[in-house]
Scaffold this motif. Sequence first.
Motif, PDB file in Angstrom:
ATOM      1  N   UNK A 489       0.826  -1.210   0.000  1.00  0.00           N
ATOM      2  CA  UNK A 489       0.000   0.000   0.000  1.00  0.00           C
ATOM      3  C   UNK A 489       0.858   1.257   0.000  1.00  0.00           C
ATOM      4  N   UNK A 490       1.954   1.240   0.754  1.00  0.00           N
ATOM      5  CA  UNK A 490       2.832   2.413   0.810  1.00  0.00           C
ATOM      6  C   UNK A 490       3.507   2.654  -0.534  1.00  0.00           C
ATOM      7  N   UNK A 491       3.968   1.597  -1.179  1.00  0.00           N
ATOM      8  CA  UNK A 491       4.649   1.765  -2.467  1.00  0.00           C
ATOM      9  C   UNK A 491       3.673   2.157  -3.575  1.00  0.00           C
ATOM     10  N   UNK A 492       2.479   1.588  -3.560  1.00  0.00           N
ATOM     11  CA  UNK A 492       1.509   1.913  -4.613  1.00  0.00           C
ATOM     12  C   UNK A 492       0.923   3.307  -4.446  1.00  0.00           C
ATOM     13  N   UNK A 493       0.907   3.828  -3.222  1.00  0.00           N
ATOM     14  CA  UNK A 493       0.370   5.175  -3.016  1.00  0.00           C
ATOM     15  C   UNK A 493       1.319   6.274  -3.485  1.00  0.00           C
ATOM     16  N   UNK A 494       2.620   5.954  -3.611  1.00  0.00           N
ATOM     17  CA  UNK A 494       3.648   6.929  -4.032  1.00  0.00           C
ATOM     18  C   UNK A 494       3.681   8.147  -3.108  1.00  0.00           C
ATOM     19  N   UNK A 495       3.333   7.942  -1.851  1.00  0.00           N
ATOM     20  CA  UNK A 495       3.355   9.057  -0.908  1.00  0.00           C
ATOM     21  C   UNK A 495       4.772   9.542  -0.649  1.00  0.00           C
ATOM     22  N   UNK A 496       5.759   8.638  -0.777  1.00  0.00           N
ATOM     23  CA  UNK A 496       7.138   9.029  -0.507  1.00  0.00           C
ATOM     24  C   UNK A 496       7.643  10.068  -1.496  1.00  0.00           C
ATOM     25  N   UNK A 497       6.967  10.224  -2.631  1.00  0.00           N
ATOM     26  CA  UNK A 497       7.397  11.196  -3.626  1.00  0.00           C
ATOM     27  C   UNK A 497       6.856  12.601  -3.351  1.00  0.00           C
ATOM     28  N   UNK A 498       5.739  12.690  -2.643  1.00  0.00           N
ATOM     29  CA  UNK A 498       5.105  13.996  -2.432  1.00  0.00           C
ATOM     30  C   UNK A 498       4.982  14.386  -0.972  1.00  0.00           C
ATOM     31  N   UNK A 499       5.477  13.554  -0.066  1.00  0.00           N
ATOM     32  CA  UNK A 499       5.268  13.846   1.357  1.00  0.00           C
ATOM     33  C   UNK A 499       6.044  15.080   1.792  1.00  0.00           C
ATOM     34  N   UNK A 500       7.118  15.432   1.087  1.00  0.00           N
ATOM     35  CA  UNK A 500       7.913  16.597   1.490  1.00  0.00           C
ATOM     36  C   UNK A 500       7.138  17.902   1.329  1.00  0.00           C
ATOM     37  N   UNK A 501       6.091  17.899   0.517  1.00  0.00           N
ATOM     38  CA  UNK A 501       5.291  19.112   0.324  1.00  0.00           C
ATOM     39  C   UNK A 501       4.043  19.137   1.199  1.00  0.00           C
ATOM     40  N   UNK A 502       3.845  18.132   2.036  1.00  0.00           N
ATOM     41  CA  UNK A 502       2.673  18.080   2.898  1.00  0.00           C
ATOM     42  C   UNK A 502       2.894  18.932   4.145  1.00  0.00           C
ATOM     43  N   UNK A 503       1.821  19.096   4.928  1.00  0.00           N
ATOM     44  CA  UNK A 503       1.944  19.862   6.166  1.00  0.00           C
ATOM     45  C   UNK A 503       2.725  19.064   7.204  1.00  0.00           C
ATOM     46  N   UNK A 777      16.262  19.786 -10.551  1.00  0.00           N
ATOM     47  CA  UNK A 777      15.113  19.989  -9.674  1.00  0.00           C
ATOM     48  C   UNK A 777      14.570  18.731  -9.058  1.00  0.00           C
ATOM     49  N   UNK A 778      15.316  17.663  -9.102  1.00  0.00           N
ATOM     50  CA  UNK A 778      14.861  16.426  -8.481  1.00  0.00           C
ATOM     51  C   UNK A 778      14.891  16.551  -6.977  1.00  0.00           C
ATOM     52  N   UNK A 779      14.020  15.803  -6.335  1.00  0.00           N
ATOM     53  CA  UNK A 779      13.956  15.858  -4.870  1.00  0.00           C
ATOM     54  C   UNK A 779      14.921  14.860  -4.292  1.00  0.00           C
ATOM     55  N   UNK A 780      15.707  15.297  -3.327  1.00  0.00           N
ATOM     56  CA  UNK A 780      16.644  14.415  -2.641  1.00  0.00           C
ATOM     57  C   UNK A 780      16.369  14.408  -1.161  1.00  0.00           C
ATOM     58  N   UNK A 781      17.102  13.626  -0.468  1.00  0.00           N
ATOM     59  CA  UNK A 781      16.940  13.588   0.977  1.00  0.00           C
ATOM     60  C   UNK A 781      16.635  12.200   1.466  1.00  0.00           C
ATOM     61  N   UNK A 782      16.441  12.110   2.783  1.00  0.00           N
ATOM     62  CA  UNK A 782      16.263  10.794   3.398  1.00  0.00           C
ATOM     63  C   UNK A 782      14.938  10.171   3.019  1.00  0.00           C
ATOM     64  N   UNK A 783      13.967  10.982   2.600  1.00  0.00           N
ATOM     65  CA  UNK A 783      12.654  10.422   2.311  1.00  0.00           C
ATOM     66  C   UNK A 783      12.483   9.993   0.873  1.00  0.00           C
ATOM     67  N   UNK A 784      13.543  10.059   0.023  1.00  0.00           N
ATOM     68  CA  UNK A 784      13.396   9.774  -1.403  1.00  0.00           C
ATOM     69  C   UNK A 784      13.354   8.281  -1.665  1.00  0.00           C
ATOM     70  N   UNK A 785      12.385   7.889  -2.479  1.00  0.00           N
ATOM     71  CA  UNK A 785      12.330   6.511  -2.971  1.00  0.00           C
ATOM     72  C   UNK A 785      11.935   6.552  -4.439  1.00  0.00           C
ATOM     73  N   UNK A 786      12.721   5.922  -5.276  1.00  0.00           N
ATOM     74  CA  UNK A 786      12.447   5.944  -6.704  1.00  0.00           C
ATOM     75  C   UNK A 786      11.809   4.630  -7.126  1.00  0.00           C
ATOM     76  N   UNK A 787      10.488   4.705  -7.373  1.00  0.00           N
ATOM     77  CA  UNK A 787       9.705   3.569  -7.850  1.00  0.00           C
ATOM     78  C   UNK A 787       9.793   2.369  -6.935  1.00  0.00           C
TER      79      UNK A 787
END
Length: 840
Positions: A489-503, A777-787
């Motif tokens: 569920x975590x991988x299919x939601x792709x939340x790790x790609x956009x969580x840095x812009x969340x509150x 402009x790619x996002x980096x950091x500890x929260x990055x997961x590519x596919x």
Amino acid sequence: MSSEDEAPAKPSTTAKPAMSRFLRTAGSDSSSSDSDEDSEEDSDADNGDDAESNASNEEDKPQIRILSAVAKRLNEMEATGKVMENALKINDWMAISNEFDKLVRMIQRQHNLSEPIPAFYVRTLVTLETSVNTTLQKEKEAKKKMNASNAKALTAMKQKVKKAVKDNETEVKKYQEDPEAFEREYLNLIARDSTPAAASGPRVAAVGATDDVDEFTTVGKGGKIQQYTSESIFKDLQAVQEARGKKNTDRAEQIRILEILVDVAATSYQRIRVLLALISSRFDYNSSVSTHMPPELWLSAQREVDQLVSIVAADSNYSIQEMTEDYDELVERSPATEKGIVRIRGSIISFIDRLDDEFTRSLQNIDPHGTEYVDRLKDEKVLYCTICRAQAFYEKTSQSDPLGRVIMRRLEHIYSKPDAVVQALEAAVDTSDVKPLTTLTAQGSTSALVHALCVYLYKSGNSLLRTRAMLSHIYHHALQNDFHTARDMLLMSHLQESIHSADVATQILYNRTVVQLGLCAFRSGLIKEAQATLQEIFTTQRVKELLAQGVHQQRFQVMTPEQEKAEKQRQLPFHMHINTELLEAAFLVSSMLVEIPLLASIESEEQKRKVISKPFRRLLDFADRQVFTGPPESTRDHIMQASKALQDGEWEKCRDLIQSIKIWSLMPEAASVKEMLAKRIQEQGLRTYLFTYAPHYSTLSLSLLSRTFSLPLKTVTSLVSKMIWNEELSASLDQSGGVIVFQRIELSRSQQLAQVIADKVAAMVDQNEKALDIKMGGTGGWGERNDGNKNEKRGEQIQERRGRGERTRGARGGARGRGARFSQGLGNQMNSHTGGQRGQ
């Protein structure tokens, strides 16, 4: 001034019998507020008159004039005005400034009492404005300037008078046009306000003459009798709402009035209107953001919200909505007058949000190690029932937006709790008269209940609610040890790609979900997955801050008070904390089981610097530098000594050290976790031994490995086969003889240098790709997961590196340091049993 004094003096004489009755019967100090407002001259006159009354008849007593409150306030203002006139004659602007501030405070108090602005104040403003302008003009032309303090006070008075004139612009214009007409209008207003008081005087006095019962009538400011009835309820409600938020407003008195109005309300519409105002007033009582709402006030607000929901749930003709058409708030409304549903402007979900937030804030401010915290936590049951009742109301009225918000509030109370706690909360809901459609009884299990609530939020149009529902659902699956479902569920939601812009709150929930997923993998025996998941959090070295369980203090950075307050407000209550010591133990043990075999499989120092877990490698290097190592005390000491034992092939000592860590008792099913760890230590001990001592054998018996590491022969065969298949071990398996046949591949010097160059080129390519991602402009950091393939790629690189290491193992020539230490121990024992030959 005589004309202004005479008007309010008339009603005061008629109230004399009532006052005499009060002094004769009660003798209490209930009229202290009136007596405090009397001037010193009046009190002296009263005392003198009382002394004369004891010596003479009532006929000889002089006439006493009792001033009304309005007249006394006006006398105070005029006295202040005289002081200002005297100071103006000697050009003392400091005294004028002080007296003017006093006068402004008097006017503000009169404004709070809804009394008209006196003509004397407007006249004073016009006079002061003229005097200030004249003095400033003279000061510019004068050769001898006034002193600095007086000049500063003059400048300040200019600004004060300018502001006061602007605030009373309408009255000043009326006065300048016709001063006499303005004063007459003010006198008429005063006389009209005092007429009802004069009319009520004889009636109260008559009651006092005929009735000797010691009862008192509630009076308001100005001596007016306050009577609350259902006919005047809307006017009283409007008066309370107009005073809300103003300076010097008594919030406790407002709450008391609204409580009386709730009792006198006769219709459902009246009760709803009063309850909406009463709940808002309770939340306004404590306006400070830093402190929490008192528990007694919170419980009162919670009961009133329940009462409000019960009214609108029982009668479907009334509905509370945030957006309604405009209506007259002073007129009674009913289904007959509205020709259908009566829609009232209000927001139950806002009350629910505030109740929940205040409950959380109170838990943040209470000592979690005391009994008060436990007692406060018991109130969560009634709060949960209120949330469920609100959900039932919104389901009945089909309001989708507030329904999604209230379901999210309900989900936040159950997603992270064990089944027993959720069942206790749901049992209280079953006894309620208002129930939602989705309950534990209807769904059958807590997982089904959480699933049903999340599915509804997935269909809502609010992206924030969908994100939080997904994270809560993943967290609950991880809590139930369903690792693969939660991971997918975590991988299919792709939340790790956009969580840095969340509150920030959503990022905290994401971090908690990732950590719980890592613990789930650890409990399930998936060591590599647990290590890879937890490493993302532990690499930052800010675990407590990322989980909102503490404030991280950086060495060279000082937080401002606003930042510190914001950090404290987003901290989670203590009962929601994830034990960081248990988390660290799981991460370090997982890193030990992954890193130690990897260290054994690498022969060059350059490759050893390529680590998987930097925090673990840092602790291991520090432990290696210690000259003397004492008995283990902390969790880290146990794990570091266990790592050394595993490196030396002493798997039993490693197992005992790991199982002796007391923190495992906090993990559910601690016995099975310890059993799982013992099995994993045996397997990784076998792998470490084969990596370390493969160059010393030409053949090795599988049965001896089975007996040495207390593993079934089938398990040993499986582990060796996997190592050969993954090219981690240069050997073949002779199943007929039950032995491992090791092979040697000798590389020339040029081949070895070519491998080193290839590793360096691969590292340069990796660095260039990262630099390009940052530039584009790619996002980096500890929260990055590519596919979701980050860990797989890492595993492939490790396996490839291990394969290259195995091909060069034949060229080592002799035993390494750990092999030399262990060659007299287990290695000689195994060699004597197998009769294997040493490397030629």
